[in-house]
Design a protein around this motif. Structure first.
Motif, short mmCIF file in Angstrom:
data_model
loop_
_atom_site.label_atom_id
_atom_site.label_comp_id
_atom_site.label_asym_id
_atom_site.label_seq_id
_atom_site.Cartn_x
_atom_site.Cartn_y
_atom_site.Cartn_z
N LEU A 149 -0.34 19.77 5.48
CA LEU A 149 -1.20 18.59 5.51
C LEU A 149 -0.61 17.50 4.63
O LEU A 149 -0.58 16.33 5.02
N TYR A 150 -0.12 17.87 3.46
CA TYR A 150 0.47 16.88 2.55
C TYR A 150 1.71 16.23 3.18
O TYR A 150 1.89 15.02 3.11
N GLU A 151 2.54 17.04 3.81
CA GLU A 151 3.75 16.50 4.44
C GLU A 151 3.41 15.51 5.54
O GLU A 151 4.07 14.47 5.67
N VAL A 152 2.40 15.80 6.34
CA VAL A 152 1.98 14.88 7.39
C VAL A 152 1.41 13.60 6.76
O VAL A 152 1.75 12.49 7.18
N ALA A 153 0.59 13.75 5.74
CA ALA A 153 0.02 12.58 5.05
C ALA A 153 1.12 11.73 4.42
O ALA A 153 1.05 10.49 4.43
N GLU A 154 2.15 12.38 3.91
CA GLU A 154 3.27 11.67 3.31
C GLU A 154 4.02 10.87 4.38
O GLU A 154 4.36 9.70 4.16
N GLN A 155 4.25 11.48 5.53
CA GLN A 155 4.92 10.78 6.63
C GLN A 155 4.10 9.60 7.12
O GLN A 155 4.64 8.54 7.44
N GLU A 156 2.77 9.78 7.18
CA GLU A 156 1.88 8.71 7.65
C GLU A 156 1.53 7.72 6.55
O GLU A 156 0.83 6.76 6.79
N GLN A 157 2.01 8.00 5.32
CA GLN A 157 1.72 7.18 4.14
C GLN A 157 0.22 7.05 3.90
O GLN A 157 -0.32 5.98 3.65
N THR A 158 -0.47 8.20 3.99
CA THR A 158 -1.92 8.23 3.78
C THR A 158 -2.30 9.34 2.79
O THR A 158 -3.32 10.00 2.96
N ILE A 159 -1.48 9.52 1.76
CA ILE A 159 -1.69 10.62 0.82
C ILE A 159 -3.05 10.52 0.13
O ILE A 159 -3.82 11.47 0.11
N MET A 160 -3.34 9.36 -0.43
CA MET A 160 -4.60 9.19 -1.17
C MET A 160 -5.81 9.19 -0.22
O MET A 160 -6.85 9.75 -0.55
N GLU A 161 -5.66 8.58 0.93
CA GLU A 161 -6.76 8.55 1.91
C GLU A 161 -7.09 9.96 2.39
O GLU A 161 -8.26 10.33 2.52
N THR A 162 -6.04 10.75 2.63
CA THR A 162 -6.24 12.13 3.07
C THR A 162 -6.95 12.92 1.99
O THR A 162 -7.84 13.72 2.28
N GLU A 163 -6.56 12.69 0.73
CA GLU A 163 -7.24 13.37 -0.37
C GLU A 163 -8.73 13.04 -0.38
O GLU A 163 -9.58 13.93 -0.49
N GLN A 164 -9.06 11.76 -0.26
CA GLN A 164 -10.46 11.34 -0.29
C GLN A 164 -11.24 11.93 0.87
O GLN A 164 -12.37 12.40 0.70
N GLU A 165 -10.64 11.92 2.05
CA GLU A 165 -11.31 12.48 3.22
C GLU A 165 -11.51 13.99 3.08
O GLU A 165 -12.58 14.52 3.38
N LEU A 166 -10.47 14.68 2.62
CA LEU A 166 -10.55 16.14 2.44
C LEU A 166 -11.59 16.48 1.39
O LEU A 166 -12.40 17.39 1.57
#
Length: 181
Positions: free
Chosen positions: A15-32
Motif C-alpha cells: 500500500l505504501y509503495e502504491v501511495a508513493e507512486q501516486e504521491q498520496t502518502i499522507m492522504e492514504t495515511e489519513q484515509e486508512l
C-alpha cells in the motif's frame, strides 16, 4: 513477531509503495486511519465484516457503496483484498505497519509529550521544532495531560526520555545531594 504481523506488514508495504507512486502518502495515511477508527470504533461494522454468514460479495458491495469516493482506489483495493482473503482482522496492524514504513522513509518520529495541561497548537509546534532539531526528524506530537508532573514537560521519542518536568528536576537535585553526602 506473529505471522499476522508479518502478513500485515507485507500489505502495508504494498500500500505504501502504491501511495508513493501516486504521491498520496499522507492522504492514504489519513484515509486508512479514518477507516480503521470507523471499523474499530463500531461493533456493528466489525460484526458485519467478520460474520461468516454474510457472503464476501455482499461485504464487498456494502464496502464499495459506503466508501467509494471517500477512500482512494488503492486503499479500497487493499481493504477488499484483505476481506477476500479473510484477513479483515488485520486492519489495525495494516495501519501500524503503514505508519512504521512512512515514519522510516520520511524520517518522522512520534513524540509523546506529557504536560500538566493540554498544549495549544502553537506550543505543540514549538515542541515539534525543538525536538525535530535534536532528532534530525520531523516530529509528530501527541500531548498527554499528566497532572502529577507539577510543571514542565516530559517528552518520549522512541526509547529516549527527555525529562524537563519539575518533578524530574527535583528528583535529579535530590540524587545530586545524596551523592555528595
Amino acid at each position: 513477531m506473529s505471522r499476522d504481523t508479518v502478513v500485515a506488514k507485507r500489505y502495508a508495504k504494498a500500500l505504501y509503495e502504491v501511495a508513493e507512486q501516486e504521491q498520496t502518502i499522507m492522504e492514504t495515511e489519513q484515509e486508512l486511519r479514518a477507516f480503521v477508527e470507523a471499523v474499530s470504533g463500531d461493533a456493528e461494522i466489525r460484526k458485519f465484516i467478520n460474520s461468516p454468514n454474510i457472503t464476501e460479495a455482499v461485504k464487498l458491495q456494502v464496502l464499495a457503496s459506503n466508501f467509494e469516493g471517500k477512500l482512494s482506489a488503492s486503499l479500497i483495493n487493499t481493504i477488499k483484498l484483505l476481506i477476500q482473503r479473510s484477513r479483515a482482522d488485520l486492519f489495525e496492524s495494516l495501519l501500524a505497519g503503514y505508519l512504521d514504513i512512512q515514519e522510516y522513509k520520511l524520517e518522522i518520529a512520534h513524540a509523546k509529550v506529557y504536560s500538566t495541561y493540554a498544549l495549544s497548537d502553537q506550543e505543540k509546534t514549538a515542541v515539534a521544532e525543538e525536538f525535530g532539531t535534536r532528532e534530525h526528524k520531523t516530529i509528530r506530537v501527541e500531548n498527554i495531560v499528566d497532572p502529577s508532573l507539577l510543571g514542565g514537560l516530559k517528552v518520549v521519542i522512541g526509547d529516549t526520555l527527555y525529562d524537563g518536568s519539575l518533578a524530574g528536576k527535583l528528583d535529579r537535585l535530590e540524587k545530586s545531594f545524596n551523592r555528595r553526602v
